[in-house]
Design a protein around this motif. Sequence first.
Motif, short mmCIF file in Angstrom:
data_model
loop_
_atom_site.label_atom_id
_atom_site.label_comp_id
_atom_site.label_asym_id
_atom_site.label_seq_id
_atom_site.Cartn_x
_atom_site.Cartn_y
_atom_site.Cartn_z
N LEU A 1 2.45 -14.60 1.35
CA LEU A 1 2.41 -13.05 1.65
C LEU A 1 0.95 -12.49 1.06
N ARG A 2 0.24 -12.12 2.02
CA ARG A 2 -1.15 -11.54 1.67
C ARG A 2 -1.10 -10.06 1.96
N ILE A 3 -1.66 -9.44 0.84
CA ILE A 3 -1.85 -7.83 0.93
C ILE A 3 -3.26 -7.56 1.28
N PRO A 4 -3.61 -6.71 2.01
CA PRO A 4 -4.97 -6.37 2.35
C PRO A 4 -5.67 -5.45 1.28
N ALA A 5 -6.83 -5.70 1.31
CA ALA A 5 -7.51 -4.62 0.11
C ALA A 5 -7.35 -3.34 0.23
N PRO A 6 -6.88 -2.26 -0.57
CA PRO A 6 -6.81 -1.08 -0.10
C PRO A 6 -8.26 -0.31 0.03
N SER A 7 -7.92 0.76 0.72
CA SER A 7 -9.41 1.58 1.02
C SER A 7 -9.61 2.49 -0.17
N PRO A 8 -10.87 3.00 -0.56
CA PRO A 8 -11.18 3.71 -1.32
C PRO A 8 -10.36 5.19 -1.18
N VAL A 9 -10.26 5.58 0.18
CA VAL A 9 -9.62 6.69 0.27
C VAL A 9 -8.36 6.97 -0.48
N VAL A 10 -7.54 5.71 -0.68
CA VAL A 10 -6.21 5.73 -1.36
C VAL A 10 -6.43 6.55 -2.75
N GLY B 1 -8.20 8.71 -3.58
CA GLY B 1 -8.57 10.16 -3.54
C GLY B 1 -7.21 10.90 -3.51
N TRP B 2 -6.36 10.35 -3.16
CA TRP B 2 -4.98 10.91 -2.82
C TRP B 2 -4.34 11.59 -4.25
N PRO B 3 -3.93 12.89 -3.97
CA PRO B 3 -3.41 13.52 -5.10
C PRO B 3 -2.37 13.15 -5.64
N ILE B 4 -2.26 13.47 -7.12
CA ILE B 4 -1.26 12.97 -7.98
C ILE B 4 -1.04 11.42 -8.25
N VAL B 5 -0.60 10.80 -7.10
CA VAL B 5 -0.36 9.52 -7.18
C VAL B 5 -1.56 8.63 -6.55
N GLY B 6 -2.56 8.89 -6.41
CA GLY B 6 -3.63 8.21 -5.63
C GLY B 6 -4.08 7.00 -6.47
N ALA B 7 -4.31 7.38 -7.91
CA ALA B 7 -4.86 6.35 -8.92
C ALA B 7 -3.83 5.01 -9.03
N LYS B 8 -2.58 5.70 -9.27
CA LYS B 8 -1.79 4.67 -9.68
C LYS B 8 -1.35 3.86 -8.22
N VAL B 9 -1.22 4.25 -7.18
CA VAL B 9 -1.20 3.47 -5.79
C VAL B 9 -2.09 2.58 -5.75
N TYR B 10 -3.69 3.14 -6.08
CA TYR B 10 -4.77 2.12 -5.90
C TYR B 10 -4.68 1.04 -6.70
N GLY B 11 -4.29 1.33 -8.05
CA GLY B 11 -4.34 0.05 -8.88
C GLY B 11 -3.31 -0.88 -8.85
N TRP C 1 -1.98 -1.39 -5.75
CA TRP C 1 -2.39 -2.21 -4.61
C TRP C 1 -3.43 -3.06 -4.95
N SER C 2 -4.31 -2.93 -5.58
CA SER C 2 -5.55 -3.66 -5.94
C SER C 2 -5.04 -4.97 -6.79
N GLN C 3 -4.06 -4.74 -7.72
CA GLN C 3 -3.30 -5.82 -8.43
C GLN C 3 -2.70 -6.68 -7.39
N ALA C 4 -1.81 -6.19 -6.47
CA ALA C 4 -0.95 -6.96 -5.38
C ALA C 4 -2.10 -7.88 -4.59
N HIS C 5 -3.44 -7.15 -4.37
CA HIS C 5 -4.27 -7.87 -3.52
C HIS C 5 -4.87 -8.97 -4.13
N GLU C 6 -5.21 -8.71 -5.34
CA GLU C 6 -5.88 -9.65 -6.25
C GLU C 6 -5.06 -10.84 -6.40
N ASP C 7 -3.85 -10.58 -7.24
CA ASP C 7 -2.85 -11.66 -7.69
C ASP C 7 -1.59 -11.32 -7.39
N LEU C 8 -1.33 -11.45 -6.37
CA LEU C 8 0.19 -11.32 -5.76
C LEU C 8 1.21 -12.18 -6.16
N PRO C 9 0.98 -13.35 -6.57
CA PRO C 9 2.02 -14.05 -7.16
C PRO C 9 2.40 -13.77 -8.62
#
Length: 370
Positions: free
Chosen positions: A114-123, A125-135, A137-145
């Motif tokens: 399973l491969r997760i695409p890299a998140p867009s920087p726009v994510v 900037g989402w209010p309230i949950v943007g930083a947590k979702v971006y982090g 998502w980035s972790q899943a993209h870099e080291d999914l196992p």
Amino acid sequence: MTVSHQPDPDLELRLSRKLLDVLIRAGLAFALAVLCYRIFSPFISLMAWALILAVTLYPAHQKLARRMRGRQGLAAALLVLGGIVLIVAPTALLLVALGHSVHEFVGSVHDNTLRIPAPSPVVAGWPIVGAKVYGLWSQAHEDLPAVVQSMQPQLGDLARTALEMVASIAGTVLLFLFAFVIAGIMMAFGQSGASRTQSVFDRIFGSGRGKEFARLSTATVRAVALGVLGVALIQSIVVGLILMVARVPFAGVLAMIVLVLAVAQLPALLVALPVIGYIWSSGDYGTAAAATYTVLLLLAGAVDNVLKPLLLGRGVDAPMPVILLGALGGLASAGIMGMFVGATLLALGYQIFMWWVASNPDAVPAEPRP
């Protein structure tokens, strides 16, 4: 002067025999009812769904039969075939997509492909949950196992639950298909069935009000079927087809979530808005395509706001909030089948209560205005 009453043995013997006879007959009737229930219980859900479909589709069946010179059986057969093509076939298509999505997800997790695409920087900037979702998502993209390994027990339970849900949905679709066929047979003999149903209501509520309560029960079942389940099914099919055309991952899963949310009277935009965010942030869609899918998903997510007021409570003497509360209460207590039972019982109770209020013997009649 006190008069002594002597017991009458003959009278006591006759009364005891009559009481014993009544108890034996009541016991035999109860035993027969229990045996009939045990024999019929495997088919209760099937027959209940068939009855609901027959009551809901009977007006359309009568219109079609009049155009076919009164051929009730042929009209029922054509209506059943049309319903299978228009309802069962798209539902089966979404079910196949759901099963494929779940199987593909479980296989990719198991094989570590399973491969997760890299998140867009726009994510971010989402209010309230943007930083947590971006982090995350980035972790899943870099080291999914590593993420999968940390969530292995939860993912195993989730996959097992998803497969069980797919099997349950497949059984429900098959049950719905058989119920459609039985509903066609009921509609072919609908006139005699309606007269017998009215006789039952006359026996319960009295010959003067049986017809009124039979009509109220029929109208309530049709209102719930069209205004709640019908709208939910239409909305989930439309959203699912849009997601499949847009090639959104797990389109079948998202369509089933929309169906569950719509039945529970929650907005489908809870699914549509995150999908729109994914479309704009994934980078796989052009601006025109993303805008088109956004408009389509917004319209599909808000279609219940247009259809529900038109269909829910239509032709029912009880107010629409009574029907909606009965449907939601029945859904919470007994599932989808409870929606029809709850709405019908609450509507009947409302009519009986209002009839009792209107028949107040102490009410002073209003004087006619000049």
